[in-house]
Design an enzyme around this catalytic site. Structure first.
Site, short mmCIF file in Angstrom:
data_model
loop_
_atom_site.label_atom_id
_atom_site.label_comp_id
_atom_site.label_asym_id
_atom_site.label_seq_id
_atom_site.Cartn_x
_atom_site.Cartn_y
_atom_site.Cartn_z
CE LYS A 149 -4.46 -1.69 1.35
NZ LYS A 149 -5.64 -1.57 2.23
NE ARG B 203 -8.00 -8.22 0.41
CZ ARG B 203 -7.75 -7.35 -0.56
NH1 ARG B 203 -6.83 -6.41 -0.38
NH2 ARG B 203 -8.41 -7.41 -1.70
#
Length: 302
Positions: free
Chosen positions: A238, A272
């Site tokens: 991210k 995840r």
């Protein structure tokens, strides 16, 4: 095997709550001493990291098998990204994810990343064990879709609906506000018939949060875990990692692994990720160092 120390055992009980052991997608998980690795498979042409590399059904199915072979416990299938982009109808979303669910359910726990109740109903019927709602029950009918089933429901913090821009988010205390939001949405789910042992929470790393806000939530993740349900950390590749390390989208694996291990020590029990093999190694090593799992073998100085 006993926990590494009494203090950590008490922390684990406080963080995970009373329902450490769960049957999810026909498989047993003990979140008091186990972390599930969730692989990401996106059937989208505009996903932020894989850029459509698994949009074609054949490529998505290949990725599912690869993830299972690399040790993924769960496989999270998405048909619509969270980020702003073209409208995708519910029918198109179902067409994208349903054939992948059908193939993946025999290999791992299947999760579907969706904010639509009608999609949730279709994939649960097809064998999905988890509904990953990045909208945080923005549509309360999502709770109705999960209630009365054996599926788990992930409730994620975000400020805006999926596909909606939200520039320059502001918080007075981001961690406290995320925790408060999750408590409110958990209460909503329970009021509509979802059982406590079906619920998972996710603070929504980077979702309507800038890098400093996401870093603070991560640093204080134990306060989110103390809400009392298994916690999912979706940190893979991210922007908060890229901005912290000045790392391009394709060069964030080491930062991702550091974030995964840190989140586990602060209470995360599902992670995840895109890079399954490296993450599985990092997670299993972390479990061993915490005293939750024995080594595969012992020869050194024996």
């Amino acid at each position: 095997m006993a926990s590494a120390c009494p203090e950590h055992s008490l922390l684990t009980s406080r963080i995970v709550g009373d329902a450490e052991k769960r049957i999810i997608g026909g498989r047993e998980f003990d979140f008091a001493r186990q972390v599930a690795v969730m692989a990401i498979v996106n059937r989208t042409p505009d996903s932020f990291h894989d850029r459509g590399s698994t949009f074609a059904l054949e490529k998505a199915l290949e990725r599912v098998k690869q993830a299972a072979d690399e040790g993924a416990d769960w496989i999270d299938i998405g048909g619509v990204p969270f980020a702003p982009g073209p409208e995708v109808s519910a029918a198109e979303e179902i067409d994208r994810v349903l054939p992948v669910v059908t193939e993946a359910r025999h290999l791992a726990v299947v999760s579907v990343d969706t904010f639509r109740p009608e999609v949730a109903r279709a994939v649960i019927e097809a064998g999905a064990g988890v509904i990953n709602d990045t909208s945080g029950l923005r549509d309360p009918a999502m709770a109705d879709a999960v209630a009365g089933t054996d599926a788990q429901l992930v409730i994620t913090h975000s400020l805006a609906p999926p596909r909606t821009p939200w520039p320059s988010p502001r918080y007075t205390d981001v961690t406290a506000q995320v925790a408060g939001f999750l408590r409110e949405r958990v209460a909503l789910a329970l009021s509509r018939g979802v059982r406590p042992d079906q619920l998972i929470i996710d603070p929504g790393h980077d979702l309507n949060k800038n890098t400093l806000q996401t870093l603070e939530v991560t640093r204080r993740l134990d306060e989110i875990a103390a809400v009392g349900y298994p916690l999912l950390a979706a940190v893979s590749n991210k922007d908060f990692i890229g901005e912290t390390l000045d790392a391009a989208q394709t060069d964030r694996l080491s930062g991702t692994l550091a974030a995964v291990v840190f989140c586990i020590t602060r209470g995360a029990r599902i992670v995840r990720v895109h890079d399954v093999a490296a993450t599985v190694d990092a997670v299993r090593m972390t479990e061993a160092m915490l005293g939750w799992r024995p080594p595969v073998y012992t020869r050194h100085n024996v």
